[in-house]
Write a protein that holds these residues in place. Structure first.
Motif, PDB file in Angstrom:
ATOM      1  N   MET A   1       0.831  -1.201   0.000  1.00 28.66           N
ATOM      2  CA  MET A   1       0.000   0.000   0.000  1.00 28.66           C
ATOM      3  C   MET A   1       0.870   1.257   0.000  1.00 28.66           C
ATOM      4  O   MET A   1       1.876   1.326   0.713  1.00 28.66           O
ATOM      5  N   GLU A   2       0.486   2.219  -0.791  1.00 29.72           N
ATOM      6  CA  GLU A   2       1.168   3.510  -0.821  1.00 29.72           C
ATOM      7  C   GLU A   2       0.211   4.596  -0.334  1.00 29.72           C
ATOM      8  O   GLU A   2      -0.992   4.564  -0.649  1.00 29.72           O
ATOM      9  N   ARG A   3       0.765   5.548   0.434  1.00 35.16           N
ATOM     10  CA  ARG A   3      -0.056   6.675   0.880  1.00 35.16           C
ATOM     11  C   ARG A   3       0.123   7.823  -0.107  1.00 35.16           C
ATOM     12  O   ARG A   3       1.236   8.248  -0.405  1.00 35.16           O
ATOM     13  N   ILE A   4      -0.996   8.323  -0.607  1.00 33.69           N
ATOM     14  CA  ILE A   4      -1.007   9.333  -1.655  1.00 33.69           C
ATOM     15  C   ILE A   4      -1.560  10.637  -1.093  1.00 33.69           C
ATOM     16  O   ILE A   4      -2.681  10.665  -0.563  1.00 33.69           O
ATOM     17  N   LYS A   5      -0.800  11.697  -1.237  1.00 31.68           N
ATOM     18  CA  LYS A   5      -1.218  13.039  -0.802  1.00 31.68           C
ATOM     19  C   LYS A   5      -1.601  13.847  -2.038  1.00 31.68           C
ATOM     20  O   LYS A   5      -0.816  13.966  -2.973  1.00 31.68           O
ATOM     21  N   CYS A   6      -2.812  14.406  -2.034  1.00 41.86           N
ATOM     22  CA  CYS A   6      -3.309  15.170  -3.173  1.00 41.86           C
ATOM     23  C   CYS A   6      -3.623  16.605  -2.768  1.00 41.86           C
ATOM     24  O   CYS A   6      -4.237  16.841  -1.726  1.00 41.86           O
ATOM     25  N   THR A   7      -3.226  17.543  -3.615  1.00 35.48           N
ATOM     26  CA  THR A   7      -3.612  18.944  -3.461  1.00 35.48           C
ATOM     27  C   THR A   7      -4.588  19.269  -4.577  1.00 35.48           C
ATOM     28  O   THR A   7      -4.289  19.054  -5.753  1.00 35.48           O
ATOM     29  N   ILE A   8      -5.759  19.764  -4.192  1.00 36.95           N
ATOM     30  CA  ILE A   8      -6.810  19.985  -5.177  1.00 36.95           C
ATOM     31  C   ILE A   8      -7.384  21.398  -5.078  1.00 36.95           C
ATOM     32  O   ILE A   8      -7.267  22.076  -4.056  1.00 36.95           O
ATOM     33  N   SER A   9      -8.003  21.825  -6.173  1.00 36.41           N
ATOM     34  CA  SER A   9      -8.804  23.046  -6.212  1.00 36.41           C
ATOM     35  C   SER A   9     -10.231  22.653  -6.540  1.00 36.41           C
ATOM     36  O   SER A   9     -10.469  21.665  -7.241  1.00 36.41           O
ATOM     37  N   TYR A  10     -11.174  23.420  -6.025  1.00 31.37           N
ATOM     38  CA  TYR A  10     -12.560  23.196  -6.439  1.00 31.37           C
ATOM     39  C   TYR A  10     -13.374  24.482  -6.354  1.00 31.37           C
ATOM     40  O   TYR A  10     -13.095  25.372  -5.561  1.00 31.37           O
ATOM     41  N   ASP A  11     -14.335  24.553  -7.250  1.00 29.04           N
ATOM     42  CA  ASP A  11     -15.315  25.632  -7.286  1.00 29.04           C
ATOM     43  C   ASP A  11     -16.482  25.176  -6.419  1.00 29.04           C
ATOM     44  O   ASP A  11     -17.204  24.238  -6.763  1.00 29.04           O
ATOM     45  N   LYS A  40     -11.997   0.151  -8.572  1.00 31.45           N
ATOM     46  CA  LYS A  40     -13.071  -0.849  -8.585  1.00 31.45           C
ATOM     47  C   LYS A  40     -13.389  -1.305  -7.161  1.00 31.45           C
ATOM     48  O   LYS A  40     -13.798  -2.451  -6.919  1.00 31.45           O
ATOM     49  N   ASP A  41     -13.187  -0.403  -6.216  1.00 31.50           N
ATOM     50  CA  ASP A  41     -13.415  -0.707  -4.801  1.00 31.50           C
ATOM     51  C   ASP A  41     -13.533   0.620  -4.053  1.00 31.50           C
ATOM     52  O   ASP A  41     -13.085   1.672  -4.555  1.00 31.50           O
ATOM     53  N   ASP A  42     -14.103   0.580  -2.853  1.00 34.54           N
ATOM     54  CA  ASP A  42     -14.232   1.796  -2.056  1.00 34.54           C
ATOM     55  C   ASP A  42     -12.880   2.177  -1.456  1.00 34.54           C
ATOM     56  O   ASP A  42     -12.166   1.321  -0.906  1.00 34.54           O
ATOM     57  N   ILE A  43     -12.523   3.451  -1.543  1.00 32.56           N
ATOM     58  CA  ILE A  43     -11.287   3.990  -0.978  1.00 32.56           C
ATOM     59  C   ILE A  43     -11.660   5.148  -0.066  1.00 32.56           C
ATOM     60  O   ILE A  43     -12.356   6.083  -0.480  1.00 32.56           O
ATOM     61  N   ARG A  44     -11.182   5.111   1.164  1.00 32.30           N
ATOM     62  CA  ARG A  44     -11.492   6.154   2.135  1.00 32.30           C
ATOM     63  C   ARG A  44     -10.461   7.273   2.030  1.00 32.30           C
ATOM     64  O   ARG A  44      -9.258   7.017   1.928  1.00 32.30           O
ATOM     65  N   GLN A  60      -6.789  22.748  -1.151  1.00 29.62           N
ATOM     66  CA  GLN A  60      -7.221  21.730  -0.187  1.00 29.62           C
ATOM     67  C   GLN A  60      -6.329  20.495  -0.332  1.00 29.62           C
ATOM     68  O   GLN A  60      -5.816  20.206  -1.429  1.00 29.62           O
ATOM     69  N   VAL A  61      -6.117  19.771   0.768  1.00 25.70           N
ATOM     70  CA  VAL A  61      -5.261  18.584   0.757  1.00 25.70           C
ATOM     71  C   VAL A  61      -6.020  17.392   1.346  1.00 25.70           C
ATOM     72  O   VAL A  61      -6.735  17.532   2.341  1.00 25.70           O
ATOM     73  N   PHE A  62      -5.882  16.236   0.713  1.00 27.35           N
ATOM     74  CA  PHE A  62      -6.394  14.999   1.290  1.00 27.35           C
ATOM     75  C   PHE A  62      -5.411  13.874   1.007  1.00 27.35           C
ATOM     76  O   PHE A  62      -4.521  14.007   0.157  1.00 27.35           O
ATOM     77  N   HIS A  63      -5.548  12.777   1.735  1.00 27.30           N
ATOM     78  CA  HIS A  63      -4.704  11.608   1.452  1.00 27.30           C
ATOM     79  C   HIS A  63      -5.574  10.349   1.427  1.00 27.30           C
ATOM     80  O   HIS A  63      -6.687  10.323   1.943  1.00 27.30           O
ATOM     81  N   PHE A  64      -5.016   9.320   0.817  1.00 25.72           N
ATOM     82  CA  PHE A  64      -5.654   8.001   0.796  1.00 25.72           C
ATOM     83  C   PHE A  64      -4.568   6.958   0.614  1.00 25.72           C
ATOM     84  O   PHE A  64      -3.439   7.261   0.206  1.00 25.72           O
ATOM     85  N   ASP A  65      -4.890   5.733   0.922  1.00 24.72           N
ATOM     86  CA  ASP A  65      -3.972   4.611   0.727  1.00 24.72           C
ATOM     87  C   ASP A  65      -4.432   3.790  -0.467  1.00 24.72           C
ATOM     88  O   ASP A  65      -5.628   3.519  -0.631  1.00 24.72           O
ATOM     89  N   SER A  66      -3.470   3.394  -1.300  1.00 24.12           N
ATOM     90  CA  SER A  66      -3.814   2.655  -2.520  1.00 24.12           C
ATOM     91  C   SER A  66      -2.871   1.481  -2.736  1.00 24.12           C
ATOM     92  O   SER A  66      -1.662   1.595  -2.523  1.00 24.12           O
ATOM     93  N   PRO A  67      -3.402   0.346  -3.215  1.00 25.26           N
ATOM     94  CA  PRO A  67      -2.561  -0.787  -3.569  1.00 25.26           C
ATOM     95  C   PRO A  67      -1.992  -0.669  -4.987  1.00 25.26           C
ATOM     96  O   PRO A  67      -1.183  -1.505  -5.400  1.00 25.26           O
ATOM     97  N   LEU A  68      -2.398   0.364  -5.718  1.00 26.30           N
ATOM     98  CA  LEU A  68      -1.986   0.497  -7.121  1.00 26.30           C
ATOM     99  C   LEU A  68      -0.631   1.187  -7.237  1.00 26.30           C
ATOM    100  O   LEU A  68      -0.376   2.195  -6.568  1.00 26.30           O
ATOM    101  N   ALA A  69       0.224   0.673  -8.090  1.00 28.22           N
ATOM    102  CA  ALA A  69       1.555   1.250  -8.321  1.00 28.22           C
ATOM    103  C   ALA A  69       1.480   2.220  -9.495  1.00 28.22           C
ATOM    104  O   ALA A  69       1.875   1.903 -10.622  1.00 28.22           O
ATOM    105  N   ILE A  70       0.981   3.407  -9.221  1.00 26.32           N
ATOM    106  CA  ILE A  70       0.833   4.440 -10.250  1.00 26.32           C
ATOM    107  C   ILE A  70       1.766   5.594  -9.896  1.00 26.32           C
ATOM    108  O   ILE A  70       1.784   6.043  -8.749  1.00 26.32           O
ATOM    109  N   PRO A  71       2.560   6.109 -10.837  1.00 23.35           N
ATOM    110  CA  PRO A  71       3.426   7.253 -10.536  1.00 23.35           C
ATOM    111  C   PRO A  71       2.600   8.496 -10.233  1.00 23.35           C
ATOM    112  O   PRO A  71       1.414   8.585 -10.592  1.00 23.35           O
TER     113      PRO A  71
END
Length: 246
Positions: A1-11, A40-44, A60-71
């Motif tokens: 599992m990898e922990r992914i940190k995302c920075t997002i914008s939203y209107d 193809k599964d629920d991710i918190r 805004q910042v959020f994180h999630f854990d993923s089993p996928l090996a995506i750069p």
């Protein structure tokens, strides 16, 4: 599992806030729906904090854990292709498994935008608070200094707040006027429910001469929401940046 940190914008115009709700459209719902498409599964997900209905975000910042090996860049592309047009992923980072988007926050920056022109501006109506009154910026700046430092902000948060500890530290407040546009900038270690919007509403009353800068310490001391001014509308507020040590 990898922990992914995302920075997002939203209107925030067409959202009932960030946090998941049963019936209304929220930012978190759209993000987790996009992640479900990819996995193809629920991710918190875990965000740095909530924003209210119609409030916008640039960082805004959020994180999630993923089993996928995506750069990292692959995550940006994958998420943006699955998200609606009013949410955009700006940056993705792979972080240590101990990182937490909420609990590791060091400070946040909020900005609030006001349009001082009395005429309707159809292009700004969802993104700036139209306030068609004369104001004195220097008087507001004098009042804003009383918010700096560490205080109990009970008077400046919604009675609906579920936080028992209402002590927060404000590091910076900046007020800039550019023609008919007024920008408030707040940086602090944390903000209570509606805190920025109530401070803006109170400062605008000061600018209009309905309150004096010296009123601010007394309002803080009261620790009672009834003594501060009205809450400024949500559509002028932006969660601009969330800061972490690493």
């Amino acid at each position: 599992m990898e922990r992914i940190k995302c920075t997002i914008s939203y209107d925030g115009t067409n959202f009932s806030g960030y946090q998941m709700q049963q019936k209304d459209r929220t930012v978190q719902f759209e993000i987790e729906r996009a992640l479900r498409k990819i996995h193809k599964d629920d991710i918190r997900t875990h965000a740095s904090g909530r924003t209210d209905a119609r409030v916008h975000a640039y960082g805004q910042v959020f994180h999630f854990d993923s089993p996928l090996a995506i750069p990292a860049l692959g995550w940006v592309a994958a998420l943006n292709s699955a998200l609606p047009e009013d949410i955009a992923v700006r940056r993705v980072e792979k972080v240590h498994s101990h990182f937490h988007a909420r609990y590791d926050v060091v400070s946040k920056e909020y900005r609030y935008k006001v349009l001082l022109n009395g005429r309707d501006n159809v292009f700004a109506r969802n993104y700036m608070y139209r306030y068609p009154y004369r104001i004195d910026v220097s008087t507001m700046e004098a009042a804003a200094k009383h918010f700096l430092g560490t205080h109990d902000f009970t008077s400046f948060c919604s009675a609906k707040s579920d936080k028992e500890n209402k002590v927060r530290t404000i590091h910076e407040i900046e007020i800039q006027q550019n023609g008919d546009e007024l920008l408030f900038r707040f940086v602090g270690n944390g903000f209570l429910y509606n805190m920025v919007r109530i401070m803006v509403g109170t400062l605008l009353d000061v600018g209009q001469g309905r309150r004096a800068p010296a009123d601010i310490p007394a309002i803080l001391e009261k620790r009672d929401r009834r003594y501060a001014s009205k809450t400024a509308p949500g559509h002028g507020l932006y969660l601009w940046q969330v800061n972490y040590n690493n």
